[in-house]
Design an enzyme around this catalytic site. Structure first.
Site, PDB file in Angstrom:
ATOM      1  N   MET A  80       8.157  15.438  24.804  1.00 49.97           N
ATOM      2  CA  MET A  80       8.025  15.642  26.245  1.00 49.97           C
ATOM      3  C   MET A  80       7.093  14.608  26.881  1.00 49.97           C
ATOM      4  O   MET A  80       7.381  14.062  27.940  1.00 49.97           O
ATOM      5  CB  MET A  80       7.490  17.056  26.537  1.00 49.97           C
ATOM      6  CG  MET A  80       7.510  17.382  28.020  1.00 49.97           C
ATOM      7  SD  MET A  80       6.755  18.960  28.421  1.00 49.97           S
ATOM      8  CE  MET A  80       7.827  20.090  27.560  1.00 49.97           C
TER       9      MET A  80
ATOM     10  N   TYR B 200       8.923  15.326  15.938  1.00 48.89           N
ATOM     11  CA  TYR B 200       9.517  16.660  15.873  1.00 48.89           C
ATOM     12  C   TYR B 200      10.760  16.691  14.996  1.00 48.89           C
ATOM     13  O   TYR B 200      11.588  15.773  15.033  1.00 48.89           O
ATOM     14  CB  TYR B 200       9.895  17.144  17.276  1.00 48.89           C
ATOM     15  CG  TYR B 200       8.707  17.579  18.105  1.00 48.89           C
ATOM     16  CD1 TYR B 200       7.750  18.460  17.596  1.00 48.89           C
ATOM     17  CD2 TYR B 200       8.549  17.112  19.398  1.00 48.89           C
ATOM     18  CE1 TYR B 200       6.672  18.862  18.372  1.00 48.89           C
ATOM     19  CE2 TYR B 200       7.473  17.509  20.181  1.00 48.89           C
ATOM     20  CZ  TYR B 200       6.538  18.386  19.655  1.00 48.89           C
ATOM     21  OH  TYR B 200       5.485  18.787  20.418  1.00 48.89           O
TER      22      TYR B 200
ATOM     23  N   LYS C 265      18.475   7.344  48.752  1.00 47.86           N
ATOM     24  CA  LYS C 265      18.512   8.709  48.215  1.00 47.86           C
ATOM     25  C   LYS C 265      17.771   8.778  46.884  1.00 47.86           C
ATOM     26  O   LYS C 265      17.475   7.740  46.277  1.00 47.86           O
ATOM     27  CB  LYS C 265      19.977   9.134  48.032  1.00 47.86           C
ATOM     28  CG  LYS C 265      20.750   8.290  47.019  1.00 47.86           C
ATOM     29  CD  LYS C 265      22.254   8.539  47.102  1.00 47.86           C
ATOM     30  CE  LYS C 265      23.023   7.656  46.128  1.00 47.86           C
ATOM     31  NZ  LYS C 265      24.476   7.712  46.353  1.00 47.86           N
TER      32      LYS C 265
ATOM     33  N   ARG D  80      35.934  13.696  45.675  1.00 44.35           N
ATOM     34  CA  ARG D  80      34.609  14.306  45.578  1.00 44.35           C
ATOM     35  C   ARG D  80      34.286  15.007  46.899  1.00 44.35           C
ATOM     36  O   ARG D  80      34.218  16.227  46.947  1.00 44.35           O
ATOM     37  CB  ARG D  80      33.589  13.208  45.232  1.00 44.35           C
ATOM     38  CG  ARG D  80      32.237  13.724  44.855  1.00 44.35           C
ATOM     39  CD  ARG D  80      31.323  12.620  44.353  1.00 44.35           C
ATOM     40  NE  ARG D  80      30.859  11.720  45.420  1.00 44.35           N
ATOM     41  CZ  ARG D  80      29.961  10.765  45.238  1.00 44.35           C
ATOM     42  NH1 ARG D  80      29.433  10.551  44.046  1.00 44.35           N
ATOM     43  NH2 ARG D  80      29.580   9.999  46.241  1.00 44.35           N
TER      44      ARG D  80
HETATM   45  C1  PLP Z   1      25.053   6.367  46.357  1.00 45.81           C
HETATM   46  C2  PLP Z   1      26.086   5.943  47.326  1.00 45.81           C
HETATM   47  C3  PLP Z   1      26.176   4.596  47.752  1.00 45.81           C
HETATM   48  C4  PLP Z   1      25.370   3.483  47.128  1.00 45.81           C
HETATM   49  O1  PLP Z   1      26.017   2.995  45.962  1.00 45.81           O
HETATM   50  P1  PLP Z   1      25.455   1.758  45.111  1.00 45.81           P
HETATM   51  O2  PLP Z   1      26.460   1.595  44.024  1.00 45.81           O
HETATM   52  O3  PLP Z   1      24.128   2.186  44.588  1.00 45.81           O
HETATM   53  O4  PLP Z   1      25.366   0.595  46.026  1.00 45.81           O
HETATM   54  C5  PLP Z   1      27.067   4.302  48.775  1.00 45.81           C
HETATM   55  N1  PLP Z   1      27.851   5.256  49.306  1.00 45.81           N
HETATM   56  C6  PLP Z   1      27.825   6.539  48.914  1.00 45.81           C
HETATM   57  C7  PLP Z   1      28.725   7.545  49.540  1.00 45.81           C
HETATM   58  C8  PLP Z   1      26.957   6.926  47.881  1.00 45.81           C
HETATM   59  O5  PLP Z   1      26.939   8.195  47.459  1.00 45.81           O
END
Ligand code: PLP
Length: 365
Positions: free
Chosen positions: A310, A261, A35, A133
């Protein structure tokens, strides 16, 4: 040619994959989490490399991330961990497997399956065991089993999973164990009627700290990219990403001169600074300014001075012999993203996923 580049070292990715595989039973499947552009790298390049290594599954957060993998020719199963109602049809067209985490998304999915005349579609049920969550409550299990039974022709229960809240924190071991106990109770209820379903609970730190709960598959992200949330493990992983840049210009400041800045930095003595071509638009957040972050020049640490701009940062090179055009390493083999992030009060995940698309990616085969 841009002078800032993010190298993606595929041999190191293969090394990390093999490291994880060796920690798992032969029958345990490995889902590689790609992801957020492969944790800020390049999800397609990472997925192609891992597919060639024999990875079993891919995981993404959102539907469009899965579509990108399919469009690049990835044929492995892809779990979408956070599908949303409006893109369920796209998910089906691209043969992505949804995590079904609520009654609302389940109803919407059933409606979409009927509308598209799709049958026996593989899904994963997501349970909430304490992260609060996403996911069904464990006491929903029997009701969900009934629903699956009623919709046998529409749904195939490919997987059942949960996600740990604090697998990296051994002070929370009893909480984690309670989550795993809740999950085990769910497994006991579902497995008898669904012997081929893939049960999965562990992320990276889960694999490292609770390997007994690997079930049929694990979902690893950060460790594949070379960070293990544990200094002992980090010595055995290889950071896949190297962020390099060069010195654009050197400046000599006198005592009392201000820099950047809002004049956030004022020299207390004569000093030399180097201006580098990357800034908060590239993912070096303002949190790294004013001495919190640093880069490496000729093996020496150069702290960021003043506010992050930036497109640029300025670093203190008073005690480093260097010239305009010299190489700068932000993160790399011995320049840990984890250490840099921790120094600014955040974590490796945030640093690497924040590296923006403006930085050109370069694959190192
Ligand atoms: C992002 C995620 C993972 C991966 O977690 P890592 O700590 O990067 O190995 C696994 N399961 C779910 C549901 C996640 O959102």
């Amino acid at each position: 040619m841009s002078e800032t580049v993010l190298e993606i070292h595929l041999p190191k990715l293969r090394h990390n994959y093999q490291f994880l595989r060796k920690r798992l039973a032969n029958s345990t499947k490995l889902l590689a989490v790609v992801k957020a552009f492969g944790y800020g790298s390049d999800s397609v390049a990472v997925a192609k490399c891992l597919a060639a290594c024999g990875v079993d599954y891919f995981g993404v957060a959102y539907v469009q991330e899965g579509v990108a993998l399919r469009n690049a020719g990835i044929t492995q199963p892809i779990l979408v961990m956070h599908p949303q109602q409006h893109n369920l049809e796209v998910l089906i067209t691209h043969k992505l497997e949804p995590a079904i985490y609520s009654q609302r998304i389940l109803d919407a999915f059933l409606t979409t399956l009927k509308a598209t005349e799709t049958t026996h579609y593989p899904i994963h049920l997501k349970f909430n065991t304490g992260l609060n969550r996403l996911g069904f409550q464990p006491n929903h299990t029997n009701q969900l089993l009934d629903l699956l039974n009623q919709n046998k022709n529409l749904l195939q229960l490919k997987g059942v999973y949960s996600h740990l809240a604090a697998s990296d924190d051994l002070d929370e071991e009893s909480f984690t164990q309670a989550q795993l106990d809740h999950f085990e109770a769910i497994v006991q209820k579902i497995k008898p009627s669904h012997p081929d379903t893939i049960f999965h609970a562990l992320n990276t730190s889960g694999v490292l700290n609770y390997a007994a709960a690997q079930y049929d598959m694990v979902r690893t992200g950060i460790s594949l990219y070379g960070y293990g949330n544990d200094s002992a493990v980090d010595t055995q992983l290889k950071p896949v990403l190297t962020l390099k840049t060069v010195i654009s210009q050197l400046h000599s400041l006198q005592k009392g001169d201000s820099l950047g800045y809002n004049r956030a930095f004022v020299a207390t003595d004569s000093m030399q600074t180097a201006t580098l071509p990357l800034g908060h638009a590239d993912g070096i957040g303002r949190i790294y300014g004013n001495g919190k972050g640093y880069v490496w020049i000729h093996g020496q640490k150069a702290p960021i001075v003043g506010n992050v701009c930036m497109d640029m940062i300025m670093v203190d090179v008073t005690n480093i012999a260097c010239n305009e055009g010299d190489a700068v390493i932000v993160i790399g083999d011995n320049e840990s993203a984890e250490a840099l992030a921790n120094h600014a009060g955040t974590i490796s995940y945030e640093f690497i996923t924040g590296l923006s698309q403006r930085i050109p990616r370069k694959l190192i085969l």
